[in-house]
Every structure is written in structure tokens, then in C-alpha cells.
Scaffold this motif. Sequence first.
Motif, PDB file in Angstrom:
ATOM      1  N   GLN A  77     -61.367  74.206 -63.146  1.00 46.96           N
ATOM      2  CA  GLN A  77     -61.802  75.023 -62.754  1.00 46.96           C
ATOM      3  C   GLN A  77     -61.258  75.613 -62.230  1.00 46.96           C
ATOM      4  OE1 GLN A  77     -65.348  75.851 -65.070  1.00 46.96           O
ATOM      5  NE2 GLN A  77     -65.144  73.767 -66.481  1.00 46.96           N
ATOM      6  N   GLU A 126     -57.957  75.386 -60.672  1.00 48.73           N
ATOM      7  CA  GLU A 126     -57.071  76.956 -62.289  1.00 48.73           C
ATOM      8  C   GLU A 126     -57.379  78.395 -61.086  1.00 48.73           C
ATOM      9  OE1 GLU A 126     -54.779  76.463 -64.638  1.00 48.73           O
ATOM     10  OE2 GLU A 126     -54.695  73.377 -63.655  1.00 48.73           O
ATOM     11  N   HIS A 127     -59.052  79.388 -60.928  1.00 51.93           N
ATOM     12  CA  HIS A 127     -59.016  79.734 -60.260  1.00 51.93           C
ATOM     13  C   HIS A 127     -58.079  80.431 -59.254  1.00 51.93           C
ATOM     14  CE1 HIS A 127     -61.401  83.122 -59.605  1.00 51.93           C
ATOM     15  NE2 HIS A 127     -61.741  82.319 -58.160  1.00 51.93           N
ATOM     16  N   GLU A 171     -54.112  80.382 -60.015  1.00 52.16           N
ATOM     17  CA  GLU A 171     -53.653  81.497 -60.282  1.00 52.16           C
ATOM     18  C   GLU A 171     -54.247  83.394 -59.711  1.00 52.16           C
ATOM     19  OE1 GLU A 171     -57.103  81.918 -63.834  1.00 52.16           O
ATOM     20  OE2 GLU A 171     -56.002  80.742 -65.040  1.00 52.16           O
ATOM     21  N   THR A 226     -68.568  82.244 -54.800  1.00 51.56           N
ATOM     22  CA  THR A 226     -67.929  81.390 -55.825  1.00 51.56           C
ATOM     23  C   THR A 226     -68.168  79.237 -55.659  1.00 51.56           C
ATOM     24  OG1 THR A 226     -66.108  83.161 -55.462  1.00 51.56           O
ATOM     25  CG2 THR A 226     -65.419  80.523 -57.113  1.00 51.56           C
ATOM     26  N   LEU A 277     -67.524  77.304 -63.599  1.00 61.28           N
ATOM     27  CA  LEU A 277     -66.670  77.655 -62.763  1.00 61.28           C
ATOM     28  C   LEU A 277     -67.599  79.578 -62.561  1.00 61.28           C
ATOM     29  CD1 LEU A 277     -64.887  78.429 -60.199  1.00 61.28           C
ATOM     30  CD2 LEU A 277     -63.483  79.477 -61.301  1.00 61.28           C
ATOM     31  N   VAL A 319     -67.796  82.872 -60.681  1.00 61.30           N
ATOM     32  CA  VAL A 319     -66.931  83.714 -59.559  1.00 61.30           C
ATOM     33  C   VAL A 319     -67.542  84.786 -58.856  1.00 61.30           C
ATOM     34  CG1 VAL A 319     -64.805  85.248 -58.829  1.00 61.30           C
ATOM     35  CG2 VAL A 319     -64.714  82.828 -61.045  1.00 61.30           C
ATOM     36  N   SER A 368     -63.606  84.972 -52.932  1.00 65.63           N
ATOM     37  CA  SER A 368     -62.741  84.117 -53.517  1.00 65.63           C
ATOM     38  C   SER A 368     -61.838  85.279 -54.248  1.00 65.63           C
ATOM     39  CB  SER A 368     -62.596  83.381 -55.060  1.00 65.63           C
ATOM     40  OG  SER A 368     -63.145  83.912 -55.964  1.00 65.63           O
TER      41      SER A 368
END
Length: 333
Positions: free
Chosen positions: A160, A163-164, A167, A282, A319, A321, A325
Amino acid sequence: MADVAARAGVSRALVSIVFRGQPGASDETRERVLRVADEIGYRPDNAARLLARGRSRTLGVMFTVHQTFHADLIAGIYPEAERLGYDVLLSSATPGRSETKAAEALLSHRCEALILLGPDAEPAYLDELGQRAVTVSVSRRVPRARVDFVHSAEGEGVRQAMEHLVELGHRRIVHIDGGRGPGSVERRRAYRAAMRRHRLESEVRVIPGTHTEEAGIETGRLLLAERERGEALPTAVLAGNDRCAWGLLMVLTRAGVDVPREVSVVGYDDSHLSHLMPIGLTTVRQDAGLMAEHAVRFAVQRLENPELEPREVVLDPKLVVRGTSDKALEAPV
């Protein structure tokens, strides 16, 4: 009880009835006995009473004193243990006190079961503990040891986080390893797998570390020294845990590095301090309360049913956020 009985003018047997909360004493007598006990400073010794019955009903918890996530776990252990009628005794491992000594101290105090938070002991010793007493390991899994295991899906949490970052356009993502810390092997493996999955093999970089602020500080100094030699900073760092991330953030921000504009930082644990920092961290949340509940229930269930085989529960991380980040400066439009 004899002193209380003499001062209250009742029998010792009646004092025992009052302290055990059993019927057989009038309200007036009960009040007088309790008032006298309070006046002379007497408290029933529940531990001695339980031991006389062959039970201590005490769970021993071994933890590491500087691990903030362990404090979150302990906060969840107490209410669940009390709900099930058990007391909790703590014993800490420190730089000058080994996990072995901490665990053995709990056994010497007649704890019926052990809950080990992020143990770093050798697998053979953990298996030996499991043979001697009901034992639950939280955050670390040791195959074939006779121990119950409660941990999160480390690989899923890292997936996760990665991927964050991807992206957000990050490509130069560094991982600070947690060394022998619980979950470190799985987190390192998942980081490498995510980099391969996104065809970023050439950018893979694992910096040796530990689950401490010092590891983050050392990494921050290393990255800044590299920048002085003309090398680019990574655009994102996945730290081994929150403590490591805090150390890194301290060094980077003091050096004037803009977090997250220049470097994004992600931790792991979501310990209670993560959202209290000047920049909210994060991080990957492990549900400390739920982990604690499972650990206590596993211990109590095997105490009450010795025939049960050790079990394992794997909880889903999530995750979270916050402010450390953001989109990479070099991200494609």
C-alpha cells in the motif's frame, strides 16, 4: 484478617466472608469491617489467595522500553485482560537488560502466560518458552515454535505504501531496513517486490538500519553527505518504522530539505505520536488495540483449555496519508 476481626469485634471467618463479597454478613457488619480494614491499612492479598488455589491469573508482558508502538499495545492489553479477569505484569528489555532476563523475571513472578511484544530472541528460546508456559508473540512470527502469533500482513502494508508513492510519481524510492526488528524481513522483501513490479529494479536501494531514531538520523546524514558530493537525494524514503522515520525527518528538516516537496517520507506502525509531529507522518497503521485483544484472548483461551494448539492471526494494515508524502517534483505530467 485476625487484626481486623479483633478490632471490629467479629470472627475471622466473618472478615473473610466480607472480603470475598459473599453473603452472610449484615450491611452494618460489612461496613464496619471495611472501615476498620481501611483504618489499619489492610488490603486483601489477592495474589496469595489465587496462588493458594494454584493460579495467579496474571499475564506477563515483555516489551522494549523505547518502542512507542509497544506502549500502544500495552494500552490495549490492560482493558482486555481485566475484562477476562486477569492481572498484567510488565517486564522490559533495555540496552542493559536482555529479553531473556525480562521473560524469565515474569516466569519467576508466577505469571501464567507470556505475551512477548516484538521479541528478538532466538527461535529455539521462543520454542522453549512455549513449552514451559503459554506464550504469545506479537509482531513476530517464528515457524515451528510452540507459540501463538499475532501480527499484521507486513507485505500488504508495504504494498500500500509503495503504491501510494508510485502513484505520486516517485521513482527513486529508498528503503531503510529494520535490521532484526519484527517484520523487517517481510517489509524488505515487499519493498523489493514492489520496485520490481513497477519496473524500478535499477532504483532499488536498501540502507541498513534498525527500528530506532538513530537509524533514521544516520540515514539522513548519509543522504545529505551524498548530496554534497553532487548526488541527488531520493524523492521518497520508506522507513522501517515510525521511530526511524522521525529520526530521518529531524535531520532533513534541520538541513533545510523541504518535506514532502523534495523528499517524501513514509513510516510503519502509526504509533500514537505519528499525528502529533509538526508534520503529520504518512505511515502504515497496525491496529494496536486489535492486536492486543487477540494476544490476550489467545493466552487466556489456552490457559483455560490446555489442549488447544497454538494459533496465528494476521491482521490487515492500512496506509494513513498525512503531511510527509506528496507528488514527486520530477513526476511526469
